[in-house]
Design a protein around this motif. Structure first.
Motif, short mmCIF file in Angstrom:
data_model
loop_
_atom_site.label_atom_id
_atom_site.label_comp_id
_atom_site.label_asym_id
_atom_site.label_seq_id
_atom_site.Cartn_x
_atom_site.Cartn_y
_atom_site.Cartn_z
N LYS A 187 -5.16 5.65 2.69
CA LYS A 187 -4.50 4.47 2.13
C LYS A 187 -4.97 4.20 0.71
O LYS A 187 -6.12 4.46 0.36
CB LYS A 187 -4.79 3.21 2.96
CG LYS A 187 -4.27 3.24 4.38
CD LYS A 187 -4.63 1.93 5.08
CE LYS A 187 -4.25 1.94 6.54
NZ LYS A 187 -4.62 0.67 7.21
N GLN B 271 -3.37 -9.45 11.81
CA GLN B 271 -4.47 -10.28 11.31
C GLN B 271 -4.38 -11.70 11.85
O GLN B 271 -5.40 -12.29 12.20
CB GLN B 271 -4.44 -10.27 9.77
CG GLN B 271 -4.81 -8.91 9.19
CD GLN B 271 -4.92 -8.93 7.68
OE1 GLN B 271 -4.44 -9.83 7.01
NE2 GLN B 271 -5.56 -7.90 7.14
N GLY C 75 -10.64 -14.18 3.38
CA GLY C 75 -11.11 -12.80 3.50
C GLY C 75 -12.34 -12.67 4.37
O GLY C 75 -12.66 -11.56 4.82
N GLU D 125 -4.39 0.82 -2.06
CA GLU D 125 -3.76 -0.46 -2.41
C GLU D 125 -3.07 -0.30 -3.76
O GLU D 125 -3.68 0.10 -4.74
CB GLU D 125 -4.83 -1.55 -2.51
CG GLU D 125 -5.48 -1.91 -1.18
CD GLU D 125 -4.65 -2.89 -0.37
OE1 GLU D 125 -3.67 -3.44 -0.93
OE2 GLU D 125 -4.96 -3.07 0.81
N ARG E 188 -10.32 -7.00 18.80
CA ARG E 188 -10.51 -6.26 17.55
C ARG E 188 -9.75 -4.94 17.61
O ARG E 188 -9.50 -4.39 18.68
CB ARG E 188 -11.98 -5.96 17.33
CG ARG E 188 -12.91 -7.17 17.32
CD ARG E 188 -14.35 -6.69 17.36
NE ARG E 188 -14.58 -5.84 18.54
CZ ARG E 188 -15.59 -5.00 18.66
NH1 ARG E 188 -16.46 -4.86 17.68
NH2 ARG E 188 -15.73 -4.28 19.76
N THR F 22 0.82 -1.20 0.00
CA THR F 22 0.00 0.00 0.00
C THR F 22 0.86 1.25 0.00
O THR F 22 2.04 1.23 0.35
CB THR F 22 -0.92 0.04 1.24
OG1 THR F 22 -0.09 0.07 2.42
CG2 THR F 22 -1.85 -1.15 1.30
N SER G 231 -8.46 -8.36 5.95
CA SER G 231 -8.94 -7.51 4.87
C SER G 231 -8.93 -8.27 3.55
O SER G 231 -8.08 -9.14 3.33
CB SER G 231 -8.07 -6.25 4.76
OG SER G 231 -6.75 -6.59 4.43
N GLU G 232 -9.83 -7.92 2.69
CA GLU G 232 -9.93 -8.60 1.40
C GLU G 232 -8.63 -8.46 0.61
O GLU G 232 -8.16 -9.40 -0.04
CB GLU G 232 -11.09 -8.02 0.60
CG GLU G 232 -11.31 -8.70 -0.74
CD GLU G 232 -12.50 -8.11 -1.50
OE1 GLU G 232 -12.66 -8.45 -2.69
OE2 GLU G 232 -13.26 -7.31 -0.90
N GLY G 233 -8.02 -7.27 0.68
CA GLY G 233 -6.80 -7.03 -0.08
C GLY G 233 -5.60 -7.83 0.40
O GLY G 233 -4.66 -8.05 -0.36
N ARG G 234 -5.62 -8.26 1.66
CA ARG G 234 -4.48 -9.01 2.21
C ARG G 234 -4.72 -10.51 2.30
O ARG G 234 -3.81 -11.26 2.64
CB ARG G 234 -4.17 -8.50 3.62
CG ARG G 234 -3.86 -7.01 3.72
CD ARG G 234 -2.44 -6.72 3.34
NE ARG G 234 -2.11 -5.31 3.50
CZ ARG G 234 -1.04 -4.86 4.12
NH1 ARG G 234 -0.19 -5.71 4.66
NH2 ARG G 234 -0.78 -3.58 4.19
N SER G 235 -5.94 -10.95 2.05
CA SER G 235 -6.26 -12.36 2.28
C SER G 235 -5.46 -13.29 1.38
O SER G 235 -5.15 -14.42 1.76
CB SER G 235 -7.76 -12.59 2.09
OG SER G 235 -8.17 -12.24 0.78
N LYS H 141 0.76 -5.59 9.61
CA LYS H 141 -0.62 -6.03 9.35
C LYS H 141 -0.73 -7.54 9.40
O LYS H 141 -1.72 -8.10 9.88
CB LYS H 141 -1.06 -5.52 7.97
CG LYS H 141 -2.54 -5.63 7.70
CD LYS H 141 -3.32 -4.60 8.50
CE LYS H 141 -4.78 -4.56 8.06
NZ LYS H 141 -5.55 -3.57 8.84
#
Length: 310
Positions: free
Chosen positions: A33, A215, A256, A35, A224, A12, A262-266, A211
């Motif tokens: 941020k 996660q 994800g 991506e 959380r 990112t 996050s969807e971008g890191r899954s 991150k």
């Protein structure tokens, strides 16, 4: 004063705006941020292609506008492994400067490790004793150890979650043979560095940033992010060993859907988990505490230290 830290990372581009002055902790005021996944935009010659540079310039323009909107007085722009290791890094940096006015400081891997260590030391304080700090980025793994604010040992290895995913795990879910091959590679790379750290003795406190670790801790049951910065979060090696095969069996969409992912890191979480598990195992660490401060905060703290000394 209001500072802006522009972090051009492998995954990112992140602008962190903080209110800060020497002697006080920096207070986050805004986060912007985008991506970009520079590490995955390299061509066969390890160069960032024209489209990738165009995207980077567009994102930097957006960050500059956000910084102006938020009243940033000084920008601290830097880049890490994706730009550092690109074969056309000089050309990329020159074009970014020419078209945006931003002169990115390219950090070495050792500098990344030292600045992250500084942030962790300031967060936990002197009472934490000898610290071992692990940080998994998109392009590299940083490891640092020490009892002061400057670590006694600091290394950077090409074991970032994004880099390894792109180079070793093409399937979704990844093939078992690919998982085993990556596991062997990661452990061999980390094992070469263990002796450099073990000669200093056992750490008093082991800390993880990034991150990826956040996660992994969240899916293993940690609090959380919405519960605040000051809630203690840890990741146990036993939990990670349970989760690694489960994550490897999932596809990107399934990962994800896990809490905190996050969807971008899954897509790169499996590689990140293999690196985390290997580091904890080879350094004989049963659990790590997750620190909310990392490289960006280290950059800010170093700047504040400089302001206070002049």
């Amino acid at each position: 004063m209001r500072l802006g830290v522009l972090d051009v990372g492998s995954n990112t581009v992140h602008l962190l705006v903080v209110d800060a002055h020497p002697g006080a902790r920096p207070l986050p005021a805004h986060s912007h941020k985008a991506e970009l996944r520079l590490a995955q935009l390299l061509d066969g010659n390890d160069a960032i292609g024209p489209d990738g540079v165009d995207k980077l310039i567009g994102v930097v323009h957006g960050a500059l506008q956000a910084a102006e909107d938020k009243g940033v007085e000084e920008m601290l722009p830097f880049a890490t492994s994706a730009v550092r290791e690109a074969s056309n890094a000089d050309d990329v940096l020159a074009r970014v400067k020419a078209e945006t006015g931003v002169e990115l400081q390219v950090l070495s891997g050792a500098e990344e490790a030292r600045l992250t260590f500084l942030a962790v030391r300031r967060w936990f304080g002197w009472s934490a004793g000898k610290l071992l700090v692990l940080d998994i980025g998109g392009g590299s793994l940083e490891i640092a150890y020490g009892i002061d604010e400057e670590p006694d040992a600091a290394v950077s290895l090409p074991l970032g979650a994004g880099r390894l995913t792109a180079g070793w795990l093409p399937g979704d879910p990844p093939a078992p043979d690919d998982i085993r091959a990556l596991r062997r590679h990661v452990r061999a790379e980390i094992a070469r560095t263990v002796g450099e750290f073990s000669r200093f003795g056992a750490p008093d406190h082991v800390v993880a940033t990034s991150k990826t670790f956040k996660q992994l801790a969240r899916i293993a049951g940690a609090a959380r992010s919405a519960d605040g910065l000051y809630v203690q979060r840890e990741l146990k090696r036993s939990s990670l060993e349970t989760w690694v095969p489960r994550l490897a069996a999932m596809n990107t969409a399934q990962r994800g859907a896990l809490p905190g992912v996050s969807e971008g890191r899954s897509g790169q979480l499996v590689a990140g988990a293999l690196v985390a598990e290997a580091a904890m195992d080879l350094f004989e660490v049963d659990s790590v505490e997750v620190c909310p401060w990392a490289l960006r905060e280290g950059i800010i703290l170093r700047r504040l230290d400089h302001m206070g000394s002049v």
